[in-house]
Write an enzyme that holds these catalytic residues in place. Sequence first.
Site, short mmCIF file in Angstrom:
data_model
loop_
_atom_site.label_atom_id
_atom_site.label_comp_id
_atom_site.label_asym_id
_atom_site.label_seq_id
_atom_site.Cartn_x
_atom_site.Cartn_y
_atom_site.Cartn_z
CD GLU A 32 -2.78 1.23 2.45
OE1 GLU A 32 -2.74 0.34 3.32
OE2 GLU A 32 -3.55 2.21 2.50
NE ARG A 258 3.71 -7.71 10.13
CZ ARG A 258 2.96 -7.07 9.24
NH1 ARG A 258 1.90 -7.64 8.71
NH2 ARG A 258 3.26 -5.84 8.89
CE LYS A 268 2.92 0.03 4.98
NZ LYS A 268 2.52 -0.03 3.57
#
Length: 542
Positions: A32, A258, A268
């Site tokens: 994104e 992750r 983020k």
Amino acid sequence: MDAETSDFIRQRIAHDLASGTNTSVVTRFPPEPNGYLHIGHAKSICLNFGVAAEHGGKTYLRFDDTNPVKEDQAFVEAISEDVAWLGFDWGDRLTYASDYFEQLYGFALELIDADKAFVCSLNAEQMREFRGTLTEPGRNSPDRDRSAAENRDLFERMRAGEFADGEYVLRAKIDMASPNINMRDPVLYRIRKVHHQRTGDAWPIYPMYDYTHCICDALEGITHSLCTLEFADHRPLYDWVLDNISANWHPPQIEFSRLGLEHTVMSKRLLLQLVTEQHVDGWDDPRMPTIAGMRRRGVTAAAIRDFCSRIGVTKQDNLVEMGLLDYCVRQDLEASAPRGMAVLEPLKVVITNYTAGPVQLTAPWHQQNESLGTRELPFSGELFIERADFELEPPKKYKRLSPGEMVRLRYGYIIRCDEVITDADGLIQELQCTYFPDSKSGEDTSGLKPKGVIHWVSAQESEAVTVRLYERLFSDASPDKDNFLDALDANSLTEVSARLEPALLTAQASHFQFERTGYFFRDSKLERTFNRTVTLRDSWKP
Ligand code: ATP
Ligand code: MG
């Protein structure tokens, strides 16, 4: 890569190819554009591009740009630059979820016509109330039984911009009693009258991530949709959407854990906060775990790829030691980086028996890698050595310089300290030494045997530069997400005025080892500034 060393995803792909389920491998990396990429993303990039390349397949770089409020074209450019720098090539497969807005809208109409989606007028608060909890089922929206014709009419009017933000949403009609909350009639579209960085004002409605992502995968013919574990609970929805539209392609979603890295944060949202509140100097601050920060610090793309391959791919949550990344950097630079001398904390040495002008010595750039050639190294009667290489009262077995003792200057001569000059406060200002003319490195006939070798530069002929030394950004190995600012190490950046042998400023190489003090990389923004990428000390062993 053979079966034993490969991970569960590679085994699955090999199996799908062998069984004929797939004839090629097509993957995607779907960021994104709402921030910079970090080392965790590098894991996903290496995996997606890696598995495709291993089978001669293809990988899309697809921007998931469905939330224009938080997204920005500048992030698109930064992300593309980072993926390319890491060494991966998407060819002509750079796409955006917004490329498919028209098809996504068409599939929504299909769902409406099949009575599998409906337009709902509950507001956000009511929606929460109707959703139920983990232990209680939800309740049906009063709008759930609207006719398909009416839903189509309302949805077309949503698309035409007739309604205000929040007035309606389009929801899938699945099961309000599902134990999986993602399946309780999830929202597919919402009204957002905001400008989109690519589609401008063409769309007053935007599709939700879960609806968009699976359809983009289908439209691009993705064979294996690889994502992180937090999406496991969304998989039934991924499958439901593709089972109920006419896209005719349905990749499996496969989840892996992750990457977590010690002494940093990887969300983020938190990284953005560090930047906007100026706890760091931008997304590319060399202390950041971002790809841009690591690049600026001097971490190489090869080291990051090596790191990603060493951490592997599993379903176990993990927190990897920063030392492993440092190790990969050293491995990459050890044989290839030229080695020169820089004095980080200079202490003046006067050679009292050297009266001639400066001379040039010749020294190899690397003792093992002869292909790097040699450089000229000026020697003169005034030098700088490292303050830490002198001790007034040395401990036993001290190998560096102390009163009355000798030491070898790397690639130069043996010197002996005769006198120590201090100021009124007792601080050492200067050392007066003699050198032994017949002890020149490589031609030594002096018979002297000093215990140690230290680095040095000529005082006049060296260059003044700024050197930046880094500690971990966070002192805690695993900063608490809610109070992560408290864990910031206030001393993570130290700036020193160093002296460099002149060849280090003019050499063509990008990375250097400064002997005994670490690997360094010239800063891309600040004049005459070098960043220490890593120290030489290895705390991590394979
Ligand atoms: P946010 O922090 O905003 O939730 P994100 O880190 O998930 O975002 P995306 O842009 O959605 O950011 O990530 C793109 C891809 O990178 C996703 O497929 C995601 O699973 C993967 N990814 C993100 N963080 C990690 C990580 N720490 N380890 C491995 N893969 C990751
Ligand atoms: Mg995400």
